[in-house]
Write an enzyme that holds these catalytic residues in place. Structure first.
Site, mmCIF file in Angstrom:
data_model
loop_
_atom_site.group_PDB
_atom_site.id
_atom_site.type_symbol
_atom_site.label_atom_id
_atom_site.label_comp_id
_atom_site.label_asym_id
_atom_site.label_seq_id
_atom_site.Cartn_x
_atom_site.Cartn_y
_atom_site.Cartn_z
ATOM 1 N N TYR A 101 0.852 -1.197 0.000
ATOM 2 C CA TYR A 101 0.000 0.000 0.000
ATOM 3 C C TYR A 101 0.881 1.237 0.000
ATOM 4 O O TYR A 101 1.876 1.297 0.738
ATOM 5 C CB TYR A 101 -0.877 0.014 1.265
ATOM 6 N N GLU A 189 -3.166 7.509 -4.330
ATOM 7 C CA GLU A 189 -3.135 6.266 -3.559
ATOM 8 C C GLU A 189 -3.001 5.062 -4.487
ATOM 9 O O GLU A 189 -3.646 5.017 -5.540
ATOM 10 C CB GLU A 189 -4.425 6.129 -2.737
#
Ligand code: GDP
Ligand code: MN
Length: 382
Positions: A101, A189
């Protein structure tokens, strides 16, 4: 302004991030043609402005033409938590060894961009933050110095990335910050950021929010606006240069100046009411702008009463009164209006309103009195 996954990936690619080849399509036939062209296996991905598509059945692997057709048929038109899928991204499938992530967002309280990285990707990062916060590296970037490669390498190491992958991860983080700054994003993101079996790191998903106030610097990005997903009132307001934000109450609000409008929302809430919107008609707004504002507010069927709170400075209260009179002539509102005019030409404004004798328009002297009146009138309507 939020971007669809594939638009985000296109921005990523412009800044040297590795993404898979793919095609955006809107029909089953085009989806199948794209899949055939890319070669199997492919991933068929719903393009909507909401996350969690995988869990909702909006991301499917297809290993042949029949499966591509089946998935495209099922996903087009799918309702993912209120977002109907009108577009698909057909992407060459990747083999996944690991899911990480990475994100950069604006941390307003720290007044700095915040980079977050974790080896625990693919799942909700909120879960990681809540259950295993030690697995989430948080690093504030100094906006003047930027993000150096050394810093990025350190973040990867801190996150527990194996030695042969730290370079790849650091490259991604540096490029992600380049996207963030050069494209004026407030969020970039990647979840998941994958490691392939041949030990390459790449972005499998992309979530990008661009700063609307900086879009004038990026005309090519302004064209990425996703139509059909925005609130219709917000779209109309933007067309007329009004600052409008839809809220979920039933009292329409119009004021001049963002600060005044925010205070108006507060006093209405304090009086026990619930604002339906924020609308700043701006300084120096003329009758036409006011008329457009009324139309935007009344376009929301939940509105039961409207509060005009004008503090005349550059804005002249007589202009506002004329705008309201023009709006009534054209749209004949049935909901009550409470109007507080104070400041430049307020006496003339009130006189104009009195002469026009508009039905259901109630003058108020102070902001508190106006708020109490409008809340009472809204309650009468329900
Ligand atoms: P989201 O659910 O909206 O966040 O959509 P993602 O793009 O993140 O996809 C959800 C999940 O689908 C990922 O976490 C992957 O596990 C899986 N997935 C997506 N693309 C591929 C792919 O190319 N290959 C494989 N094997 N899985 C994929
Ligand atoms: Mn994702």
């Amino acid at each position: 302004m939020d971007l669809l996954e594939y638009q985000g990936k296109q921005l990523f690619a412009r800044h040297g991030l590795d993404v898979s080849d793919g095609r955006a399509v809107t029909t089953v036939e085009d989806a199948v043609a794209a899949a055939n062209e890319l070669g199997y296996p492919v991933v068929v991905k719903a393009q909507v402005l909401i996350g969690g598509r995988g869990k909702a059945g909006g991301v499917k692997l297809a290993s042949n033409e029949d499966e591509a057709r089946e998935h495209a048929t099922n996903i087009l038109g799918l309702d993912i938590r209120g977002h109907i899928v009108h577009e698909l991204w057909i992407e060459k499938a990747s083999d996944i060894a690991d899911e990480y992530y990475a994100s950069i967002l604006l941390d307003r309280s720290a007044k700095a961009p915040l980079l977050m990285f974790s080896k625990e990707g693919g799942i909700d990062i909120e879960e990681v933050a809540a259950n295993t916060p030690e697995k989430l590296v948080r690093h504030h970037i100094d906006a003047l110095d930027g993000l150096s490669r050394e810093e990025a390498l350190k973040i990867a190491e801190q996150g527990g990335v194996e030695a042969d992958l730290t370079d790849g991860v650091a490259d991604i983080l540096v490029s992600l910050y380049e996207v963030w700054t050069q494209e004026d994003a407030t969020l970039t993101e990647i979840n998941p950021l994958i490691v392939t079996p041949d030990r390459k790191v790449k972005a499998l998903d992309a979530k990008v929010t661009l700063d609307n106030n900086a879009l004038y610097r990026h005309p090519e990005n302004a064209e990425l606006k996703v139509h059909g997903e925005e609130d219709p009132q917000e779209a109309k307001a933007a067309e007329h240069g009004l600052q409008y934000v839809a809220l979920d109450g039933d009292i329409g609000i119009l004021g001049n100046g963002a600060g005044l409008v925010m205070s108006t929302l507060d006093v209405v809430a304090q009086a026990g009411g619930s604002p339906a919107n924020f609308l700043d008609a701006g300084g120096g707004s003329d009758a036409e702008t006011i008329k457009q504002g009324v139309e935007v507010i009344l376009g929301n069927p939940k509105v039961k009463a409207v509060l005009f709170n004008i503090f005349g400075g550059i804005t002249r209260c007589d202009e506002v009164a004329n705008g309201l009179i023009a709006a009534f002539a054209e749209i004949n509102p049935t909901v009550p209006f409470v109007v507080r005019l104070d400041g430049t030409n307020d006496v003339q404004g009130r006189e104009l309103l009195e002469q026009a004798a508009l039905p259901n328009v109630h003058p108020a002297k102070t902001m508190n009195e106006a708020a109490e009146k409008v809340v009472a009138l809204a309650k009468e309507q329900s």
